[in-house]
Write an enzyme that holds these catalytic residues in place. Structure first.
Site, PDB file in Angstrom:
ATOM      1  N   HIS A  72       1.723   4.464  -2.825  1.00  9.85           N
ATOM      2  CA  HIS A  72       1.787   5.926  -2.675  1.00  9.85           C
ATOM      3  C   HIS A  72       3.119   6.462  -3.198  1.00  9.85           C
ATOM      4  O   HIS A  72       3.161   7.451  -3.931  1.00  9.85           O
ATOM      5  CB  HIS A  72       1.682   6.305  -1.192  1.00  9.85           C
ATOM      6  CG  HIS A  72       0.307   6.248  -0.625  1.00  9.85           C
ATOM      7  ND1 HIS A  72      -0.760   6.899  -1.190  1.00  9.85           N
ATOM      8  CD2 HIS A  72      -0.176   5.637   0.490  1.00  9.85           C
ATOM      9  CE1 HIS A  72      -1.843   6.699  -0.457  1.00  9.85           C
ATOM     10  NE2 HIS A  72      -1.516   5.928   0.559  1.00  9.85           N
TER      11      HIS A  72
ATOM     12  N   HIS B 207       3.465   6.389  -6.912  1.00 13.32           N
ATOM     13  CA  HIS B 207       2.641   7.458  -7.477  1.00 13.32           C
ATOM     14  C   HIS B 207       3.405   8.782  -7.400  1.00 13.32           C
ATOM     15  O   HIS B 207       3.499   9.535  -8.383  1.00 13.32           O
ATOM     16  CB  HIS B 207       1.323   7.540  -6.700  1.00 13.32           C
ATOM     17  CG  HIS B 207       0.279   8.389  -7.346  1.00 13.32           C
ATOM     18  ND1 HIS B 207      -0.978   8.566  -6.784  1.00 13.32           N
ATOM     19  CD2 HIS B 207       0.275   9.132  -8.482  1.00 13.32           C
ATOM     20  CE1 HIS B 207      -1.687   9.368  -7.574  1.00 13.32           C
ATOM     21  NE2 HIS B 207      -0.959   9.728  -8.591  1.00 13.32           N
TER      22      HIS B 207
ATOM     23  N   HIS C  52       0.831  -1.210   0.000  1.00 10.71           N
ATOM     24  CA  HIS C  52       0.000   0.000   0.000  1.00 10.71           C
ATOM     25  C   HIS C  52       0.868   1.264   0.000  1.00 10.71           C
ATOM     26  O   HIS C  52       0.707   2.152  -0.857  1.00 10.71           O
ATOM     27  CB  HIS C  52      -0.910  -0.022   1.230  1.00 10.71           C
ATOM     28  CG  HIS C  52      -1.812   1.164   1.362  1.00 10.71           C
ATOM     29  ND1 HIS C  52      -3.135   1.144   1.014  1.00 10.71           N
ATOM     30  CD2 HIS C  52      -1.576   2.425   1.812  1.00 10.71           C
ATOM     31  CE1 HIS C  52      -3.683   2.331   1.234  1.00 10.71           C
ATOM     32  NE2 HIS C  52      -2.744   3.122   1.732  1.00 10.71           N
ATOM     33  N   GLU C  53       1.779   1.355   0.962  1.00  9.24           N
ATOM     34  CA  GLU C  53       2.596   2.562   1.087  1.00  9.24           C
ATOM     35  C   GLU C  53       3.544   2.739  -0.097  1.00  9.24           C
ATOM     36  O   GLU C  53       3.815   3.859  -0.535  1.00  9.24           O
ATOM     37  CB  GLU C  53       3.371   2.561   2.408  1.00  9.24           C
ATOM     38  CG  GLU C  53       2.497   2.564   3.659  1.00  9.24           C
ATOM     39  CD  GLU C  53       1.497   3.708   3.724  1.00  9.24           C
ATOM     40  OE1 GLU C  53       1.731   4.759   3.075  1.00  9.24           O
ATOM     41  OE2 GLU C  53       0.464   3.561   4.394  1.00  9.24           O
TER      42      GLU C  53
END
Length: 594
Positions: free
Chosen positions: A391, A394, A387-388
């Site tokens: 980020h 991105h 998940h991190e």
């Protein structure tokens, strides 16, 4: 059993924060340079109607902003390594306080731009090639005209921004540094220190007594400070309400959504769509109660896995391999950059004494997109890592492909890339698993992802909507009021099969995102957009991967709704959330067959 001190963590397991500044002396030099550069800002007042001066100001502003962000990121990350370290607390406070002064210096910019005749401004932009880069930025500014104050008022608000962020700062210091949780007994009946970091392990324990004790210990600790927490949270909401009214928005929600061109209906549709499908969540509670063979279902039973598997222990290097394999559909370039980030010091991996709890991704335009983890070797930690890193990837793509002015993506888009990674990981694990029990364990994991990221976050969003509306209307809210609102929502969301333990009433006091107004609904919209992207990529829809990677590279170069629509996902429609609930129901069907 004891949490390591920061100095006992291996250097290879810490982020390479020295890439920003090797020491505080270097930080201080840049801080002095920042103050010197900032002194040039007032000289541009009342001169921005000239295209050359306007461009000169924008270039200076970029230099100042990039330097300030580096100083801020370094101070905050160093403070988060050990929240009890007063040296870094003071540096964090120092830059935070100065940034309020810096904002005040530049507060004239937007009012002055808005005072320029729009035709003249557009003419200057057309004449000056350098200004054409900023066309979309100026379009955004002009939309704010009804909500922008005079230069003097903007300067005043900017100068008190540090004071207005006090409730959030107080909450962070309390929950990360000062709140002491009691010791509990683990499954081996050994006494262990309960932390926010290891709570996620004990609440999933197959030993019901362990998870009940962890649950009651955690929420009992918060409940001792219920009145303080209520004052802190309501003060934060009042600050936001004050800002909304001062800027002439109809209400707090509009103040949050309108600047990013997000229709109010997106928020309200999300709540309505979930409320129309709460029978799916009630069904999940019933099935889980039955499969766990429980006479009664309590809130502390919600997180326990349905299948009794040996306790997993996944070394971090194995987690990296697992996530890399799962992300293969995103292409070779994505994987190369992902693995470079892991190897080059983006990540602070393990928990240490007084380290900030949870996980996040943060950095500036000129730094690595750093990742804070509290990795505890479970599959859930693997998912958090994926998940991190979503980020951070991105951020990496946005910064690599966009100029500084458009490199930051909005909150509405922030949870999409991270959740694409999570969805790809759990789908990969379910599809490759041959063992029936392990597969059902993973099915439950994905159900929990959707429950916590969509249903739970929309419940939080509904709590925010209610509390903000009441404070917007001038109604005071006590700890008892907040607990009553939160309890009523839990009863509605979880249904009659759930015993509503009194401890859950105080859970609102533990949610840091309530200090980032109207943030949490974006987890649900983000998950739903991510689910849509994953579906398109998995069925090899024409140009699906190309469109997704273009979305990652687009930063904030357009309004978030438009960026997603260009990539093939329409968030003004309830369809993405409905499709996510459809997936939830498919997973429930698998459980019922079991």
């Amino acid at each position: 059993m004891e949490i390591k001190k920061r100095e006992d963590i291996n250097a290879k397991d810490k982020w390479k924060i020295e890439k920003i500044y090797k020491d505080l002396e270097e930080w201080e030099k840049d801080f002095d340079l920042l103050k010197k550069m900032a002194n040039e800002i007032p000289s541009f007042m009342e001169k921005l109607s000239e295209g050359d001066k306007l461009l000169e100001y924008l270039k200076l502003d970029e230099k100042i902003s990039r330097l300030a962000e580096n100083l801020l990121v370094y101070a905050f990350l160093k403070s988060d390594e050990d929240t009890a370290n007063t040296t870094y607390q003071s540096y964090k406070n120092k830059i935070q306080t100065y940034l309020a002064e810096l904002m005040a210096k530049g507060a004239f910019f937007i009012p002055e731009i808005l005072s320029i005749d729009e035709e003249k401004l557009n003419s200057e932009i057309e004449k000056n090639q350098g200004l054409q880069l900023y066309k979309f930025m100026f379009e955004e500014i002009l939309k704010r005209k009804p909500h922008t104050l005079s230069s003097e008022m903007e300067e005043l608000l900017a100068s008190v921004s540090d004071c207005l962020s006090a409730p959030s700062n107080i909450y962070n210091m309390f929950s990360n540094a000062d709140l002491k949780l009691p010791k509990i007994k683990n499954e081996e009946k050994e006494e262990v220190e309960l932390t926010e970091g290891n709570y996620s392990i004990y609440i999933k324990s197959k030993d019901r007594e362990v998870r009940e004790n962890a649950y009651k210990a955690l929420f009992g600790a918060y409940n001792v400070f219920r009145n303080t927490m209520a004052t802190t949270l309501t003060s934060s909401i009042k600050n936001f309400s004050f800002n909304a009214k001062t800027r002439k928005y109809e209400n707090s929600m509009e103040a949050s959504l309108k600047p990013n061109n997000i229709p109010i209906q997106v928020y309200e549709n999300a709540i309505e769509t979930i409320n129309n499908n709460l029978d799916s969540l009630h069904r999940y509670v019933r099935i889980k109660k039955k499969l766990l063979k429980l006479d009664t279902m309590h809130m502390y039973d919600l997180y326990v896995p349905l299948i009794d598997l040996p306790k997993d222990h996944i070394e971090f290097d194995d987690a990296v391999k697992l996530v890399s394999d799962a992300l293969a559909p995103l292409g070779e370039n994505y994987l190369q950059e992902f693995n470079k980030g892991v190897q080059n010091g983006w990540i602070d991996k393990y928990e240490n004494k007084n380290k900030r709890s949870g996980a996040y991704s943060w950095g500036s335009y000129d730094t690595m997109p750093y990742v804070l983890l509290n990795y505890n070797y479970t599959l859930n930690d693997v998912s958090t890592f994926a998940h991190e890193m979503g980020h951070s990837m991105h951020s990496y793509y946005s910064r690599k492909n966009q100029p500084y002015v458009y490199a930051n993506y909005t909150l509405f888009c922030a949870e999409v890339a991270s959740t694409v990674n999570e969805c790809l990981l759990i789908n990969y694990l379910i599809n490759k698993e041959k063992d029936k029990n392990k597969k059902l364990f993973l099915v439950n994991q994905q159900l929990e992802q959707i429950r916590t990221t969509v249903f739970r976050q929309i419940m939080f969003a509904e709590f925010e909507k209610i509390t903000h509306e009441k404070i917007d209307e001038g109604m005071p809210l006590t700890a008892d009021d907040l607990c009553a609102i939160y309890r009523k929502l839990n009863i509605k969301y979880f249904g009659e099969d759930m015993i509503m333990d009194e401890e859950i009433d105080i859970e609102w006091a533990r949610i840091p995102h309530f200090y980032r107004d109207f943030y949490v609904y974006q987890y649900a919209t983000g998950y739903s957009a991510a689910n849509a992207f994953v579906n398109k990529i998995n069925v090899c829809e024409e140009k699906a991967l190309e469109k997704y990677l273009s979305f990652l590279k687009s930063g904030g170069s357009d309004y978030p709704i438009n960026l997603l629509q260009k990539a093939g996902v329409d968030m003004t429609s309830p369809k993405p959330i409905e499709d996510t609930i459809k997936r939830f129901n498919e997973l429930l069907d698998i459980l019922e067959e079991y």
